[in-house]
Scaffold this motif. Structure first.
Motif, short mmCIF file in Angstrom:
data_model
loop_
_atom_site.label_atom_id
_atom_site.label_comp_id
_atom_site.label_asym_id
_atom_site.label_seq_id
_atom_site.Cartn_x
_atom_site.Cartn_y
_atom_site.Cartn_z
N ASP A 186 -68.20 40.28 -13.32
CA ASP A 186 -69.84 39.76 -13.81
C ASP A 186 -71.36 40.63 -13.15
O ASP A 186 -72.33 40.24 -13.92
CB ASP A 186 -69.67 38.87 -12.33
CG ASP A 186 -70.16 39.33 -10.92
OD1 ASP A 186 -70.25 39.69 -10.45
OD2 ASP A 186 -70.24 38.08 -10.50
N ARG A 187 -71.33 41.78 -13.15
CA ARG A 187 -71.60 43.14 -13.61
C ARG A 187 -71.37 43.95 -13.75
O ARG A 187 -70.04 44.81 -13.44
CB ARG A 187 -72.97 42.98 -11.41
CG ARG A 187 -71.78 43.98 -10.69
CD ARG A 187 -72.15 43.23 -9.37
NE ARG A 187 -71.50 42.17 -9.35
CZ ARG A 187 -71.37 41.79 -7.76
NH1 ARG A 187 -71.45 42.03 -6.54
NH2 ARG A 187 -71.11 39.74 -7.75
N ASN A 188 -72.60 45.57 -13.52
CA ASN A 188 -71.46 47.13 -14.21
C ASN A 188 -70.72 47.12 -13.09
O ASN A 188 -71.74 47.21 -11.65
CB ASN A 188 -73.13 47.38 -14.59
CG ASN A 188 -72.17 48.91 -15.06
OD1 ASN A 188 -71.79 48.90 -14.80
ND2 ASN A 188 -73.01 49.14 -15.94
N TRP A 189 -69.97 47.97 -13.60
CA TRP A 189 -69.14 48.76 -11.95
C TRP A 189 -69.07 50.22 -12.49
O TRP A 189 -68.08 50.66 -11.77
CB TRP A 189 -67.50 47.69 -11.35
CG TRP A 189 -67.75 46.55 -11.06
CD1 TRP A 189 -67.90 45.10 -11.02
CD2 TRP A 189 -67.28 46.83 -9.72
NE1 TRP A 189 -68.32 44.54 -9.42
CE2 TRP A 189 -67.64 45.77 -9.11
CE3 TRP A 189 -66.65 47.51 -8.28
CZ2 TRP A 189 -67.52 44.98 -7.74
CZ3 TRP A 189 -66.78 47.79 -7.45
CH2 TRP A 189 -67.01 46.10 -7.48
N THR A 228 -60.51 44.55 -3.63
CA THR A 228 -61.07 44.18 -2.94
C THR A 228 -60.08 43.04 -1.85
O THR A 228 -59.07 42.37 -2.38
CB THR A 228 -61.85 42.96 -3.64
OG1 THR A 228 -63.21 44.05 -4.21
CG2 THR A 228 -62.85 42.29 -2.56
N LEU A 229 -60.02 43.03 -0.34
CA LEU A 229 -58.85 43.23 0.49
C LEU A 229 -59.57 42.14 1.34
O LEU A 229 -59.05 41.38 1.88
CB LEU A 229 -57.69 43.69 1.27
CG LEU A 229 -57.07 44.70 0.83
CD1 LEU A 229 -56.82 45.87 0.92
CD2 LEU A 229 -55.70 43.84 -0.78
N ASP A 230 -61.22 42.11 1.87
CA ASP A 230 -62.01 41.66 2.66
C ASP A 230 -63.21 40.53 2.97
O ASP A 230 -63.55 40.50 3.56
CB ASP A 230 -62.94 43.06 4.02
CG ASP A 230 -63.34 43.33 2.41
OD1 ASP A 230 -63.64 43.48 0.95
OD2 ASP A 230 -64.27 44.22 3.03
N SER A 288 -65.28 37.56 -12.72
CA SER A 288 -65.29 37.77 -10.92
C SER A 288 -65.97 38.60 -10.81
O SER A 288 -66.44 39.64 -11.49
CB SER A 288 -63.53 37.93 -11.11
OG SER A 288 -63.88 39.25 -10.78
N ASP A 289 -66.45 38.86 -9.50
CA ASP A 289 -67.57 38.74 -9.01
C ASP A 289 -66.45 40.04 -7.91
O ASP A 289 -67.01 41.11 -7.14
CB ASP A 289 -67.99 38.43 -7.47
CG ASP A 289 -67.03 38.05 -6.56
OD1 ASP A 289 -65.77 37.29 -6.99
OD2 ASP A 289 -67.19 37.55 -5.34
N GLY A 290 -65.30 40.53 -8.43
CA GLY A 290 -64.89 41.54 -8.21
C GLY A 290 -64.38 42.97 -8.61
O GLY A 290 -65.51 42.79 -10.09
N ALA A 291 -63.44 44.41 -8.48
CA ALA A 291 -64.06 45.03 -9.28
C ALA A 291 -63.21 45.04 -10.71
O ALA A 291 -62.01 44.23 -10.58
CB ALA A 291 -63.51 46.52 -8.75
N PRO A 292 -63.51 46.13 -11.40
CA PRO A 292 -62.60 46.01 -12.64
C PRO A 292 -61.05 45.68 -12.32
O PRO A 292 -60.30 44.65 -12.95
CB PRO A 292 -62.52 47.26 -14.48
CG PRO A 292 -63.97 47.50 -13.40
CD PRO A 292 -64.75 47.07 -11.93
N SER A 293 -60.54 46.88 -11.16
CA SER A 293 -59.23 46.87 -10.87
C SER A 293 -58.12 45.41 -10.19
O SER A 293 -57.41 44.88 -10.47
CB SER A 293 -58.76 47.73 -10.07
OG SER A 293 -59.31 48.14 -8.81
N ASP A 294 -59.91 44.69 -9.51
CA ASP A 294 -59.45 43.14 -9.15
C ASP A 294 -59.66 42.38 -10.77
O ASP A 294 -58.14 41.24 -10.41
CB ASP A 294 -61.12 43.01 -8.24
CG ASP A 294 -60.64 43.83 -6.91
OD1 ASP A 294 -59.83 43.72 -6.27
OD2 ASP A 294 -62.33 43.89 -6.60
N THR A 311 -59.84 53.00 -14.09
CA THR A 311 -58.59 52.03 -13.05
C THR A 311 -58.31 50.93 -13.26
O THR A 311 -57.32 50.63 -12.68
CB THR A 311 -59.58 52.32 -11.68
OG1 THR A 311 -61.12 51.99 -12.04
CG2 THR A 311 -60.29 53.99 -11.43
N ALA A 312 -59.37 50.72 -13.89
CA ALA A 312 -58.75 49.12 -15.23
C ALA A 312 -57.45 48.99 -15.06
O ALA A 312 -55.94 48.36 -15.07
CB ALA A 312 -59.53 48.19 -15.52
#
Ligand code: MN
Length: 261
Positions: free
Chosen positions: A37-40, A48-50, A69-75, A113-114
């Protein structure tokens, strides 16, 4: 059978490069979009595990549905493959990134990395990035890069990719009729010009920016950097096995395995 393609990126769900890629991929199969949902950009490979991940529905500029999502591209790739979408995903395509991802860039790049996350999860993947010129003003034309992506992805869907392999596609910023063709390449050498910029905050404490000029590269023939410099689309097959095989036997000569040495 119709192929099911997940499109993601690292510039954020509303980035125009993602829309251009999604529209082109729709010519090849069913497409779902799940992107940050933003620039990564530069966010690298993240799991993201925490904290919890949230997914929201968006509309792209052409009115089509997308998820962010509010996670990273790989998330986003993990979410997609692990079941956010009910369908089995056949291919992940990431991009179109603003800025080439060449040489060592691949470990920093959220775009690449995605795609790495995807092959870890057993799904073939293609990352697509468009060179950006330092003096570029105004909107970018993603169509030549989208066309190159379609050509590559069409082949991947036809022929498949070996397990653990992703393709890193980089497109020079040229009008379609000035792109000379497409070259299979190896990773070239990026040259980084990082410089530490120390400043002082209003309370007198120092803080830092990792600044400096944009990276350049060594335009050697046969490499991704060289292909772009010569006006070609570059396709580099990447693998996640980073073992330095040529060093292994030398390391054995260190005799670290001998118990009493
Ligand atoms: Mn980016």
């Amino acid at each position: 059978m119709e192929k099911y393609i997940l499109v993601t990126n690292d510039d954020g769900v509303l980035a125009p490069g993602l829309l251009a890629l999604a529209q082109e991929m729709r010519k090849l199969g069913r497409v779902s979009v799940l992107a940050p949902d933003r620039n990564w950009s530069g966010g690298g490979h993240v799991k993201t595990l925490d904290r919890a991940l949230r997914v929201k529905e968006y509309r792209l500029a052409d009115g089509s549905a997308a998820f962010a999502s509010d996670g990273a591209p790989s998330d986003c790739v993990s979410l997609g493959i692990l079941g956010y979408f009910k369908e089995k995903i056949d291919l992940v395509v990431s991009g179109i990134n603003v800025g080439a991802n060449l040489g060592h860039d691949v470990t920093y790049s959220g775009t690449v990395t995605a795609a790495m996350e995807s092959v870890i999860m057993g799904v073939p993947a293609v990352a697509v990035s468009l060179e950006v010129l330092e003096n570029h003003l105004g909107e970018m034309d993603f169509q030549p890069a989208a066309n190159a992506a379609r050509k590559v992805v069409e082949r991947v869907l036809e022929i498949g990719l070996a397990p653990e392999i992703l393709l890193n596609v980089n497109v020079p910023y040229l009008p379609a009729d000035e792109i000379k063709g497409l070259l299979m390449t190896r990773q070239g050498l990026r040259v980084y010009h990082g410089r530490l910029d120390e400043r002082v905050d209003p309370r007198g404490k120092p803080y830092y920016w990792i600044g400096g000029d944009a990276p350049t590269g060594v335009p050697e023939r046969g490499t991704d950097v060289g292909a772009l410099a010569d006006g070609y689309v570059s396709v580099t097959p990447l693998q996640l096995d980073l073992t330095a095989y040529r060093i292994l036997s030398d390391l054995n000569n260190w005799n670290l395995h001998e118990k009493n040495s």
